[in-house]
Design a protein around this motif. Sequence first.
Motif, mmCIF file in Angstrom:
data_model
loop_
_atom_site.group_PDB
_atom_site.id
_atom_site.type_symbol
_atom_site.label_atom_id
_atom_site.label_comp_id
_atom_site.label_asym_id
_atom_site.label_seq_id
_atom_site.Cartn_x
_atom_site.Cartn_y
_atom_site.Cartn_z
ATOM 1 N N ALA A 124 17.127 -5.258 9.813
ATOM 2 C CA ALA A 124 16.916 -6.450 10.637
ATOM 3 C C ALA A 124 18.230 -6.959 11.209
ATOM 4 O O ALA A 124 18.310 -7.358 12.382
ATOM 5 C CB ALA A 124 16.239 -7.545 9.807
ATOM 6 N N LEU A 172 19.507 -7.245 15.052
ATOM 7 C CA LEU A 172 20.052 -8.517 15.532
ATOM 8 C C LEU A 172 21.372 -8.288 16.269
ATOM 9 O O LEU A 172 21.599 -8.827 17.358
ATOM 10 C CB LEU A 172 20.246 -9.457 14.344
ATOM 11 C CG LEU A 172 20.769 -10.873 14.594
ATOM 12 C CD1 LEU A 172 20.213 -11.806 13.533
ATOM 13 C CD2 LEU A 172 22.288 -10.917 14.542
ATOM 14 N N ILE A 215 13.389 -7.429 20.103
ATOM 15 C CA ILE A 215 12.943 -8.714 19.568
ATOM 16 C C ILE A 215 11.831 -8.578 18.532
ATOM 17 O O ILE A 215 11.950 -9.081 17.399
ATOM 18 C CB ILE A 215 12.494 -9.644 20.713
ATOM 19 C CG1 ILE A 215 13.660 -9.888 21.677
ATOM 20 C CG2 ILE A 215 11.991 -10.968 20.141
ATOM 21 C CD1 ILE A 215 14.871 -10.505 21.034
ATOM 22 N N LEU A 216 10.730 -7.925 18.882
ATOM 23 C CA LEU A 216 9.593 -7.829 17.954
ATOM 24 C C LEU A 216 9.956 -7.084 16.676
ATOM 25 O O LEU A 216 9.661 -7.582 15.575
ATOM 26 C CB LEU A 216 8.391 -7.172 18.645
ATOM 27 C CG LEU A 216 7.128 -7.021 17.785
ATOM 28 C CD1 LEU A 216 6.656 -8.401 17.308
ATOM 29 C CD2 LEU A 216 6.021 -6.316 18.562
ATOM 30 N N MET A 249 12.860 -6.803 15.271
ATOM 31 C CA MET A 249 13.803 -7.634 14.534
ATOM 32 C C MET A 249 13.073 -8.761 13.807
ATOM 33 O O MET A 249 13.279 -8.984 12.606
ATOM 34 C CB MET A 249 14.850 -8.207 15.475
ATOM 35 C CG MET A 249 15.863 -9.119 14.791
ATOM 36 S SD MET A 249 16.975 -9.929 15.966
ATOM 37 C CE MET A 249 15.835 -11.046 16.803
ATOM 38 N N ILE A 250 12.220 -9.484 14.528
ATOM 39 C CA ILE A 250 11.491 -10.607 13.928
ATOM 40 C C ILE A 250 10.604 -10.117 12.785
ATOM 41 O O ILE A 250 10.565 -10.715 11.700
ATOM 42 C CB ILE A 250 10.655 -11.341 14.995
ATOM 43 C CG1 ILE A 250 11.571 -12.036 16.001
ATOM 44 C CG2 ILE A 250 9.713 -12.353 14.346
ATOM 45 C CD1 ILE A 250 10.824 -12.660 17.174
ATOM 46 N N PHE A 306 12.671 -9.207 9.683
ATOM 47 C CA PHE A 306 13.146 -10.405 8.988
ATOM 48 C C PHE A 306 12.019 -11.042 8.175
ATOM 49 O O PHE A 306 12.219 -11.451 7.022
ATOM 50 C CB PHE A 306 13.709 -11.422 9.979
ATOM 51 C CG PHE A 306 15.181 -11.245 10.261
ATOM 52 C CD1 PHE A 306 16.111 -11.255 9.231
ATOM 53 C CD2 PHE A 306 15.643 -11.079 11.549
ATOM 54 C CE1 PHE A 306 17.464 -11.092 9.484
ATOM 55 C CE2 PHE A 306 16.993 -10.912 11.816
ATOM 56 C CZ PHE A 306 17.910 -10.925 10.783
ATOM 57 N N ILE A 307 10.833 -11.123 8.752
ATOM 58 C CA ILE A 307 9.696 -11.700 8.034
ATOM 59 C C ILE A 307 9.372 -10.877 6.792
ATOM 60 O O ILE A 307 9.151 -11.417 5.698
ATOM 61 C CB ILE A 307 8.460 -11.799 8.954
ATOM 62 C CG1 ILE A 307 8.709 -12.816 10.071
ATOM 63 C CG2 ILE A 307 7.217 -12.193 8.157
ATOM 64 C CD1 ILE A 307 7.619 -12.860 11.113
ATOM 65 N N ILE A 349 20.898 -15.388 11.361
ATOM 66 C CA ILE A 349 19.838 -15.677 12.332
ATOM 67 C C ILE A 349 20.217 -16.895 13.162
ATOM 68 O O ILE A 349 20.076 -16.906 14.396
ATOM 69 C CB ILE A 349 18.487 -15.918 11.620
ATOM 70 C CG1 ILE A 349 17.956 -14.603 11.045
ATOM 71 C CG2 ILE A 349 17.461 -16.514 12.587
ATOM 72 C CD1 ILE A 349 16.744 -14.778 10.157
ATOM 73 N N TYR A 384 20.963 -16.764 17.232
ATOM 74 C CA TYR A 384 19.919 -17.356 18.081
ATOM 75 C C TYR A 384 20.502 -17.899 19.380
ATOM 76 O O TYR A 384 19.907 -17.756 20.451
ATOM 77 C CB TYR A 384 19.197 -18.472 17.325
ATOM 78 C CG TYR A 384 18.194 -19.209 18.188
ATOM 79 C CD1 TYR A 384 16.967 -18.623 18.503
ATOM 80 C CD2 TYR A 384 18.471 -20.475 18.699
ATOM 81 C CE1 TYR A 384 16.049 -19.284 19.301
ATOM 82 C CE2 TYR A 384 17.567 -21.139 19.502
ATOM 83 C CZ TYR A 384 16.353 -20.538 19.794
ATOM 84 O OH TYR A 384 15.451 -21.186 20.598
ATOM 85 N N SER A 388 19.176 -16.609 22.854
ATOM 86 C CA SER A 388 18.473 -17.602 23.676
ATOM 87 C C SER A 388 19.184 -17.858 25.002
ATOM 88 O O SER A 388 18.634 -18.480 25.905
ATOM 89 C CB SER A 388 18.336 -18.919 22.905
ATOM 90 O OG SER A 388 19.617 -19.486 22.653
#
Length: 538
Positions: free
Chosen positions: A456, A460, A477-478, A480-481, A484-485, A521, A525, A529
């Motif tokens: 993860a 990132l 993005i998907l 990575m997210i 992390f979850i 994270i 971000y 972003s």
Amino acid sequence: MNSLFLISSAIIIFAIAYVTYGAWLSKQWGVDPSRETPAHTMNDGVDYVPASAPVLLGHHFASIAGAGPIVGPIVAAIFGWIPVMLWIIIGGIFFGGVQDYGSLFASIRHDGKSIGQIIEVNIGKTGKRLFAIFAWLTLLLVVAAFVNIVANTFVSVPQAATASTLFILLAVFFGFAVYRRGVPLAIGSIIGVALLFACIWAGMKFPLVLSKNTWIILLLGYIFVASVTPVWILLQPRDYLNSYLLYAMIAGAVLGLLMYRPEIQLAAFSGFNVGGKYMFPMLFVTVACGAISGFHSLVGSGTSSKQIDKESDAKLIGYGGMLVECVLAVIALITAAYIGGDKLKELLSNGGPINVFSDGVGTFMTRIGIPLEVGKPFTALAISAFALTSLDTATRLARFIFQEFFEDKTKEKQSILVTNRYLSTAITVGLGGLLAVVGWQKVWPLFGSANQLLAALALLALGAWLANVGRNYKMIILPMIFMFIVTLTALVQLIIANIKTNNFILVLFGVLLFVLALVLIKQSYKVLSGSERKGMKA
């Protein structure tokens, strides 16, 4: 369900993905075959050495394809073969392949530096230091674990000890012949592979019997030497030649499956809760190297990126290497799924997942004329060779990360910990050896989650770099997210479980990893972003 359908469909899907999705990634990231790589611009004859694509693929594949893609799918098979199969395919194409290819390419564009250095450039120095600490500690666990695994293998299968020792001597001979005497790679490969199988024959005829503690001492001495010697004399040639073992094993397994065509006996789906283990997140942590592994990003950005001859080779090495490993994971799943029931439990209890895999592949090979008493030991020998490969690669990577942690670009004169590779290697090997002898098992349960958290974090870092250079990073993005979850959920479960058993060492490790992830994270971000992008050149 017939196993022939599983293996053939997997190979076809991975081949299509390599040609289509792999090419799309290359275009989106701006891979430029005419651009000089760090292997040329920073060639030092030790770590930065250009290698041809076949040689480097052998090194990279041998380094990442240890026991992980074999053990993980077999252990995860408790949830049924369908969820494991789906995760290997989806994870390999859209998660692991992207991470491996992206980490390798990003490192090439950062002078062959590690993921930690990429985080420093694109996110910040604090993030780099936190990641370096975490990665180095994780690699110490890898060193401790694989020293034990290899030592145990050499004690239980002394034939592997002889063969592996001869492999090392053969690699030095091969490296000297190809890189210093100008022997053509094709001719050297033919002779080298022939001698490789001669080493296996010698191992079966003359097993080397030593105690486990003796092997631990010898292995620690070996990985120290392997970590500081130039890559062309040992690391490149040994991994390249060893890769033929794995290629032969995979080819034998696939051909055997085509002839054997066993029916799948294992349940397609066993449930979301099996023996107190929940499919989410444990399936995605357990399969590990068979779909995505953070260790791969350390290999790609630690050693492989320093040896890439052309940027266009990165697709084959990174993305292609991962997909071939996924094929190996599918074969491992089939070795458990085609027997199921009592025999699976018996093999697991008498040797673990490696025994299940060796017995399965050896059985498949009987259909192409190779006796089980030859095929099964050969498979075990191949696996032990790759465990040793992962061990010395992990040591070299730990040395790189250790040196990078103390590197200060603002100072003209660097610390001795940075400039002296012997000292930094000795510290790494010494602590890894200490963990190997006393109590590394106490923190090992966290390794699965730590390894996937590395994945993860690598995604990132890749996403932050792509955002800074203005390239498409949506494919990051998907995955990575999701990772992390998965890892943060697994860490919470481990923390709670260890609080109940009063194992506060594991609780501390789990909390540190959890906090590390949250800090990184938060720092990244702002980059992803768009509020703090640096507008760098690719």
